[in-house]
Design an enzyme around this catalytic site. Structure first.
Site, mmCIF file in Angstrom:
data_model
loop_
_atom_site.group_PDB
_atom_site.id
_atom_site.type_symbol
_atom_site.label_atom_id
_atom_site.label_comp_id
_atom_site.label_asym_id
_atom_site.label_seq_id
_atom_site.Cartn_x
_atom_site.Cartn_y
_atom_site.Cartn_z
ATOM 1 N N HIS A 94 12.370 2.034 -44.712
ATOM 2 C CA HIS A 94 11.297 1.862 -45.690
ATOM 3 C C HIS A 94 11.811 1.128 -46.924
ATOM 4 C CE1 HIS A 94 13.243 5.764 -46.367
ATOM 5 N NE2 HIS A 94 13.012 5.583 -47.658
ATOM 6 N N HIS A 96 11.163 0.605 -50.987
ATOM 7 C CA HIS A 96 10.542 1.207 -52.175
ATOM 8 C C HIS A 96 10.057 0.123 -53.135
ATOM 9 C CE1 HIS A 96 12.223 5.455 -51.959
ATOM 10 N NE2 HIS A 96 13.040 4.841 -51.131
HETATM 11 P P1 5GP Z 1 14.917 7.679 -49.330
HETATM 12 O O1 5GP Z 1 15.100 8.029 -47.869
HETATM 13 O O2 5GP Z 1 14.524 6.246 -49.506
HETATM 14 O O3 5GP Z 1 16.088 8.049 -50.169
HETATM 15 O O4 5GP Z 1 13.726 8.564 -49.888
HETATM 16 C C1 5GP Z 1 12.582 8.851 -49.136
HETATM 17 C C2 5GP Z 1 11.370 8.809 -50.017
HETATM 18 O O5 5GP Z 1 10.261 9.264 -49.241
HETATM 19 C C3 5GP Z 1 11.451 9.719 -51.246
HETATM 20 O O6 5GP Z 1 11.132 8.948 -52.405
HETATM 21 C C4 5GP Z 1 10.399 10.798 -50.975
HETATM 22 O O7 5GP Z 1 9.732 11.235 -52.129
HETATM 23 C C5 5GP Z 1 9.464 10.110 -50.008
HETATM 24 N N1 5GP Z 1 8.807 11.038 -49.077
HETATM 25 C C6 5GP Z 1 9.429 11.992 -48.337
HETATM 26 N N2 5GP Z 1 8.532 12.660 -47.586
HETATM 27 C C7 5GP Z 1 7.316 12.118 -47.864
HETATM 28 C C8 5GP Z 1 5.980 12.411 -47.389
HETATM 29 O O8 5GP Z 1 5.746 13.294 -46.570
HETATM 30 N N3 5GP Z 1 4.990 11.638 -47.907
HETATM 31 C C9 5GP Z 1 5.214 10.647 -48.814
HETATM 32 N N4 5GP Z 1 4.146 9.958 -49.252
HETATM 33 N N5 5GP Z 1 6.443 10.353 -49.274
HETATM 34 C C10 5GP Z 1 7.490 11.088 -48.807
#
Ligand code: 5GP
Ligand code: ZN
Length: 131
Positions: A94, A96
């Site tokens: 993903h 951001h």
């Molecule tokens: P990363 O893997 O990039 O460090 O972080 C994952 C991102 O996904 C985090 O910013 C977290 O808040 C977001 N996230 C995790 N679970 C969910 C979810 O169920 N729904 C949404 N909309 N965002 C999520």
């Protein structure tokens, strides 16, 4: 992939605040935003990280981020944004989009003190891997 939260969001098994969707990608608001408007763009198909994601889908996610970011900035009256890959938590590739406001109180990246000797050594180590 079985228990992947982003696969479930892409399949509409788990709700999200979607702002864009097409056949290949979906963009939705982060549930724990760094700032309001914090958005995630994901391929609908599961790839654990950027290295496993086909190039065309990586491009598509970043190009969609480039397209959406100015609109998000406008909508939340931000000053600028980060577009990045963190990958600390969810193992489904993903991108951001993190809106930023001047003086929003968030610190910038912590930095290390370094010097020419160290930077040259690191440069040489990386070049060995590249070449
Ligand atoms: P990363 O893997 O990039 O460090 O972080 C994952 C991102 O996904 C985090 O910013 C977290 O808040 C977001 N996230 C995790 N679970 C969910 C979810 O169920 N729904 C949404 N909309 N965002 C999520
Ligand atoms: Zn997934």
């Amino acid at each position: 992939m079985n228990n992947c939260i982003f696969c479930k969001i892409a399949a509409k098994e788990v709700p999200c605040h979607m702002i864009y969707e097409d056949e290949e990608v979906i963009a939705f608001l982060d549930i724990n935003p760094v700032n309001f408007g914090h958005t995630l763009i994901i391929p609908k198909k599961h790839f654990a990280n950027i290295f496993e994601t086909p190039d065309d889908l990586v491009c598509k996610c970043f190009l969609k981020a480039k397209e959406l970011a100015p609109k998000i900035i406008k909508a939340v009256r931000a000053d600028y944004c980060h577009i990045n890959v963190a990958g600390q938590d969810v193992a489904h590739f993903h991108v951001h989009i993190i809106p930023r406001h001047n003086n929003d109180g968030l610190s910038n990246w912590p930095t290390k003190k370094t010097n020419n000797k160290e930077l040259n050594k690191i440069k040489e180590d990386i070049l060995k891997e590249i070449n």
